[in-house]
Write a protein that holds these residues in place. Sequence first.
Motif, PDB file in Angstrom:
ATOM      1  N   TYR A  98       0.846  -1.188   0.000  1.00  0.00           N
ATOM      2  CA  TYR A  98       0.000   0.000   0.000  1.00  0.00           C
ATOM      3  C   TYR A  98       0.881   1.237   0.000  1.00  0.00           C
ATOM      4  O   TYR A  98       1.788   1.367   0.838  1.00  0.00           O
ATOM      5  CB  TYR A  98      -0.910  -0.012   1.229  1.00  0.00           C
ATOM      6  N   ALA A  99       0.638   2.175  -0.943  1.00  0.00           N
ATOM      7  CA  ALA A  99       1.468   3.373  -1.090  1.00  0.00           C
ATOM      8  C   ALA A  99       0.640   4.641  -1.007  1.00  0.00           C
ATOM      9  O   ALA A  99       0.919   5.625  -1.710  1.00  0.00           O
ATOM     10  CB  ALA A  99       2.256   3.315  -2.389  1.00  0.00           C
ATOM     11  N   GLY A 100      -0.380   4.646  -0.158  1.00  0.00           N
ATOM     12  CA  GLY A 100      -1.128   5.860   0.129  1.00  0.00           C
ATOM     13  C   GLY A 100      -1.694   6.529  -1.108  1.00  0.00           C
ATOM     14  O   GLY A 100      -2.373   5.891  -1.922  1.00  0.00           O
ATOM     15  N   LYS A 101      -1.419   7.813  -1.249  1.00  0.00           N
ATOM     16  CA  LYS A 101      -1.905   8.580  -2.397  1.00  0.00           C
ATOM     17  C   LYS A 101      -0.970   8.500  -3.594  1.00  0.00           C
ATOM     18  O   LYS A 101      -1.180   9.182  -4.605  1.00  0.00           O
ATOM     19  CB  LYS A 101      -2.122  10.035  -2.000  1.00  0.00           C
ATOM     20  N   GLY A 102       0.086   7.694  -3.492  1.00  0.00           N
ATOM     21  CA  GLY A 102       0.964   7.487  -4.630  1.00  0.00           C
ATOM     22  C   GLY A 102       1.919   8.617  -4.906  1.00  0.00           C
ATOM     23  O   GLY A 102       2.430   8.738  -6.017  1.00  0.00           O
ATOM     24  N   THR A 103       2.190   9.464  -3.916  1.00  0.00           N
ATOM     25  CA  THR A 103       3.168  10.529  -4.084  1.00  0.00           C
ATOM     26  C   THR A 103       4.572   9.961  -3.893  1.00  0.00           C
ATOM     27  O   THR A 103       4.739   8.880  -3.318  1.00  0.00           O
ATOM     28  CB  THR A 103       2.934  11.655  -3.070  1.00  0.00           C
ATOM     29  N   PRO A 104       5.610  10.675  -4.333  1.00  0.00           N
ATOM     30  CA  PRO A 104       6.974  10.193  -4.074  1.00  0.00           C
ATOM     31  C   PRO A 104       7.233   9.954  -2.590  1.00  0.00           C
ATOM     32  O   PRO A 104       7.916   8.990  -2.218  1.00  0.00           O
ATOM     33  CB  PRO A 104       7.846  11.321  -4.632  1.00  0.00           C
ATOM     34  N   GLU A 105       6.676  10.813  -1.744  1.00  0.00           N
ATOM     35  CA  GLU A 105       6.849  10.636  -0.299  1.00  0.00           C
ATOM     36  C   GLU A 105       6.151   9.370   0.178  1.00  0.00           C
ATOM     37  O   GLU A 105       6.669   8.654   1.049  1.00  0.00           O
ATOM     38  CB  GLU A 105       6.293  11.856   0.436  1.00  0.00           C
ATOM     39  N   ASP A 106       4.967   9.075  -0.384  1.00  0.00           N
ATOM     40  CA  ASP A 106       4.251   7.857  -0.003  1.00  0.00           C
ATOM     41  C   ASP A 106       5.033   6.618  -0.417  1.00  0.00           C
ATOM     42  O   ASP A 106       5.086   5.623   0.338  1.00  0.00           O
ATOM     43  CB  ASP A 106       2.865   7.832  -0.656  1.00  0.00           C
ATOM     44  N   TYR A 107       5.663   6.651  -1.590  1.00  0.00           N
ATOM     45  CA  TYR A 107       6.465   5.503  -2.010  1.00  0.00           C
ATOM     46  C   TYR A 107       7.673   5.323  -1.100  1.00  0.00           C
ATOM     47  O   TYR A 107       8.046   4.195  -0.753  1.00  0.00           O
ATOM     48  CB  TYR A 107       6.907   5.665  -3.467  1.00  0.00           C
ATOM     49  N   ALA A 108       8.269   6.438  -0.700  1.00  0.00           N
ATOM     50  CA  ALA A 108       9.410   6.345   0.214  1.00  0.00           C
ATOM     51  C   ALA A 108       8.981   5.758   1.553  1.00  0.00           C
ATOM     52  O   ALA A 108       9.685   4.923   2.148  1.00  0.00           O
ATOM     53  CB  ALA A 108      10.033   7.726   0.405  1.00  0.00           C
TER      54      ALA A 108
END
Length: 559
Positions: A98-108
């Motif tokens: 699961y990567a939240g809203k798919g922002t670069p920060e969420d992926y990190a």
Amino acid sequence: MSSPELISEAQLTEFNRTIARWTRLSGTPDEREAAAYVEEQLRSFGYAAQTIVHDAYISLPGAASLAVVRPESRDVPCITHSMGIPTGPGGVAAELVYAGKGTPEDYAHAGNAAGKVALVEGRATPQHAVNATRAGVLGLICISGRHAHEMCCSPVWGNPSETTKDALPRVHLLSVNRGDGEALRGLCGRGPVEVRFTADVRTGWTATPIVVGDLAPGHPDAEPAFVLFSGHLDGWYLGAMDNGSANAAMLEVARVLAPQRAAFRRGLRLAFWSGHSHGRYSSSAWYADTNWFDLADRCVCHVNVDSLGGIDADTFATNSMPETAPLGIWAVREAAGAALDARRVGRNSDQSFLGAGVPSLLGSVSHQADGSLGWWWHTPYDTLDKIDPARLVRDTKIFVLAISRLLADPVLPLDYAAASRNLTQSLEGLAVAATAGGLDLRAVTAEAARLQELCGRLSQAAASVTGGPRAREINTCLRRVGRALISATYTASGPFAHDPALETTFLPRLAGVRRLAALPPGSDEAKFLRVDLVRGRNAVTAAIQEACRHLDACLERLG
């Protein structure tokens, strides 16, 4: 009888019903049949009509499947997306994270998502595809709405070129509905999850049609200019609302206005695009590239139309610019007795003409109370029962009113006094942050203030003009001012290219100003960014100065 009163509910319904007979995927026989019908109708109204066929990079999604393999076994309904990577019949198996809203920060925050399948919130978008590709994920599953919405996920505006093709998504793309997506998210929260999926996507160069119809002006003071009225003919499934209702409105506007050409000082050009839904605006971008000089020299405004007359659609919002917003606000008030939220045009709705400096107005205008186009949008449920004939008549009146004024007003209803005020305010808003980052915007802000003063003087001079050479002089000046300003203030790529299909801000060449202020002044990152910002400042300054020269010359000739 005035133009809005000539609109026929029965005729609109017949146009809508006929177009919604076909599943109009880009480049397919059904779309060609719909194009032939549209061309035939335009000819019957007296338009010089033709169908232009051109090659476009089209992506048609096919069947898709998704199954949870671990910690339990279950099948999950899904769809795949235009411009996604196909899996082949064997499918792909990988861990789901699961990567939240798919922002670069969420992926990190999700840890090492590379080589895995990411589950993200929101419908599939080009930005999701970009972020997923950059994160190195293998596949992307988007949690869509009540039903999974079909989407084209390319960030490349129009046909990919040698210099843009590497920006195409490099990831498998799927969407699930909200309920199934929440269940998958719950599984991810309890431990490792493995999924297997397939995605069939057919992508390649395809012959696609554009239907163009021209109505010449008939007024004695006619100018060598035209209004471009456009909407996409392709769509998902039967697309009764998106975009069948808008296509019906285009035909009805064409029918109603044709007998009144003697009053028109400018021509009307209708364009029915392909490749909106499956080629990321491929036809409008191709048309802009192929006809750039004609558009830059003669097109006074681009009026776009999309998804009209939906049931319960009584919230009014649309694309505009400060120079076109007053016209849109007036038309909605006259036709619907309602207030219009005239938002600044973004990267959507076949807005392929900003580089050529063409002002833009409208698109979709009536929305649901939640601001959407309806839960059925981009699903198999976009059928004729989602159209309210009375609301379709109302929405069509908006376009008849706005286009009639663009065709017939002695002086074009474009408010560059408002546009110049907005530009000055925008630059002043950036100036403080720019100074903190070591970038001086005082000179360009001063030029904008001068532009504002000149536009105000031209507006005053135009107020008493009722036609003749003075009106033509002012209209020529307005077109030239738009050519100078719009490309520089709405695009980063300039006149002859197309910015990515990703949301951006007004004055995109100066968008990094606020980020510059937050960077350490002596850092490499700040110095690299300042190079771009100086060039952006120069481009905006030069455009304003060019607009001022046109205004100075026009005011001098007016005396």
